[in-house]
Write a protein that holds these residues in place. Structure first.
Motif, PDB file in Angstrom:
ATOM      1  N   LYS A   1       0.817  -1.223   0.000  1.00 23.27           N
ATOM      2  CA  LYS A   1       0.000   0.000   0.000  1.00 23.27           C
ATOM      3  C   LYS A   1       0.847   1.268   0.000  1.00 23.27           C
ATOM      4  N   LEU A   2       1.907   1.247  -0.803  1.00 23.11           N
ATOM      5  CA  LEU A   2       2.707   2.457  -0.977  1.00 23.11           C
ATOM      6  C   LEU A   2       2.002   3.397  -1.934  1.00 23.11           C
ATOM      7  N   THR A   3       2.277   4.683  -1.802  1.00 28.28           N
ATOM      8  CA  THR A   3       1.682   5.663  -2.708  1.00 28.28           C
ATOM      9  C   THR A   3       2.253   5.467  -4.114  1.00 28.28           C
ATOM     10  N   PRO A   4       1.528   5.892  -5.144  1.00 32.11           N
ATOM     11  CA  PRO A   4       2.043   5.725  -6.517  1.00 32.11           C
ATOM     12  C   PRO A   4       3.390   6.399  -6.732  1.00 32.11           C
ATOM     13  N   ASN A   5       3.595   7.599  -6.163  1.00 33.50           N
ATOM     14  CA  ASN A   5       4.876   8.287  -6.335  1.00 33.50           C
ATOM     15  C   ASN A   5       6.016   7.523  -5.661  1.00 33.50           C
ATOM     16  N   LEU A   6       5.781   7.023  -4.452  1.00 34.65           N
ATOM     17  CA  LEU A   6       6.818   6.277  -3.740  1.00 34.65           C
ATOM     18  C   LEU A   6       7.109   4.956  -4.449  1.00 34.65           C
ATOM     19  N   THR A   7       6.067   4.306  -4.946  1.00 34.89           N
ATOM     20  CA  THR A   7       6.269   3.061  -5.698  1.00 34.89           C
ATOM     21  C   THR A   7       7.115   3.297  -6.938  1.00 34.89           C
ATOM     22  N   HIS A   8       6.806   4.372  -7.671  1.00 37.84           N
ATOM     23  CA  HIS A   8       7.565   4.704  -8.877  1.00 37.84           C
ATOM     24  C   HIS A   8       9.022   5.035  -8.521  1.00 37.84           C
TER      25      HIS A   8
END
Length: 384
Positions: A16-23
């Protein structure tokens, strides 16, 4: 937790990481993409974290370019007995026929043939004629070498502008996600004058990706267009009304658009063994090293070198620790006196003053004995 059978992107999304952190973790730290296996992505992140804190950056780049890496190993080999034939081009490789087919014999350098038990050679020196058809060995499929599209570009402004490249820029690395339905993204490597690879005010950029077509410029165009421009920024128009405002803004305005001054595109093909899915065998005594690979580091090249080394020297250690300068002994070592010799049996220091007095006494006795012998010789001469 089960890590097999899933991608690293799916693993990050499951936490459940944020999209920005995942990227950021996927592309900037793991240097991967949506297809990167989970275990491979975790290993890349671990390697990145283990590299932090040793230097100013987790990445190391040799001054004057990556060509210094093989030169370093060549010098290390020469120091410990390796022999090099300088200014001698390889004009041919001689083979002889045997029961198993072709067998390596020697290398032709000018008028001299250099013989050896084996030959380790790059893909560019072997022609298709020396390969023989064979059945590929069982086991895991090896990652293919080559098949790369490369671009070498010179620009006038570093990526992001001079303010984002303190200290002259040094070396910057960036990974772009896949574009235009490409399976792999592109690796961007920018070098400036402090790296020793280009003159001042010029920046050298390498762009690398897996080749999709036979046209490297078409494969790299989606990535080059994201970071570079082929046009200079036009100068702003100045009127009497906004002359004062424009003058104050121009002082703080920075050119962040990198303009292409020179560009060259080319492909790096796979070696014959990789291109034919290892359906070829080499002559006896020849070991082929291929590459380069589409990787950030040299992990696969090092593993290949280790495999070849153990095939030739199975009982030797691969790349042992190099000795420190004080450990290297040139010629015969002079004997070092034992510190215990300066101590008596009772571990007390020897009285150097008493030793000197004894030596002086022995010298005086010898001189007196010499004078007595001379006097006796004179008396005998007078009697005769």
């Amino acid at each position: 937790e089960e890590l097999d059978g899933k991608t690293f992107l799916e693993h990050l999304q499951s936490h459940k990481l944020t999209p920005n952190l995942t990227h950021y973790v996927l592309c900037a730290i793991a240097m991967g993409n949506a297809r990167t296996p989970c275990r491979e992505g975790i290993a890349a992140v671990k390697k990145f974290l283990m590299s932090l804190g040793h230097y100013n950056s987790p990445f190391l780049f040799p001054v004057y370019g990556c060509g210094e890496i093989p030169q370093c190993f060549c010098r290390l080999c020469a120091v410990f007995g390796g022999i090099y034939c300088l200014n001698k081009a390889v004009e041919g490789i001689h083979f002889e026929q045997c029961n198993e087919g072709l067998k390596y014999d020697s290398v032709k350098c000018g008028k001299q043939n250099i013989t050896s038990k084996g030959l380790v050679v790059g893909q560019g020196y072997m022609s298709r004629a020396v390969f023989s058809k064979s059945t590929p060995a069982e086991g895991a499929a090896q990652k293919l070498c080559g098949n790369l599209a490369r671009a070498v570009i010179l620009t006038n402004v570093p990526l992001g502008g001079a303010s984002q490249n303190p200290g002259g820029g040094g070396v910057a690395i960036m990974k772009l996600p896949p574009a235009n339905n490409h399976q792999e993204g592109a690796t961007i490597l920018q070098m400036s004058h402090p790296s020793g690879t280009c003159p001042k005010a010029i920046y050298l950029i390498h762009v690398t990706t897996l080749a999709v077509t036979e046209n490297p410029e078409e494969d790299l165009k989606p990535y080059v267009a994201q970071i570079l421009s082929k046009d200079y920024l036009p100068a702003p128009e100045i009127t009497n009304e906004n002359a004062s405002d424009t003058e104050s803004e121009s002082v703080n305005r920075e050119n962040t658009s990198s303009t292409i001054l020179y560009e060259a595109y080319f492909n790096i093909p796979s070696c014959l063994a990789c291109a034919e899915n290892a359906n070829f065998s080499l002559p006896v005594g020849v070991r082929l090293v291929c590459g380069p690979y589409h990787e950030l580091d040299y992990d696969q090249s090092i593993e290949q070198a280790k495999t070849v080394f153990h095939e030739i020297y199975p009982d030797e250690e691969f790349l042992p620790r190099a000795p420190d300068p004080e450990e290297i002994i040139i010629g015969e070592e002079e004997p070092v006196p034992d510190q215990g010799d300066s101590l008596q049996d009772s571990n007390e220091p020897v009285d150097n003053a008493s030793e000197c007095r004894e030596l002086e006494s022995e010298s005086t006795d010898a001189q007196e004995a010499k004078e007595d012998a001379v006097d006796k010789a004179e008396e005998c001469t007078e009697q005769k």
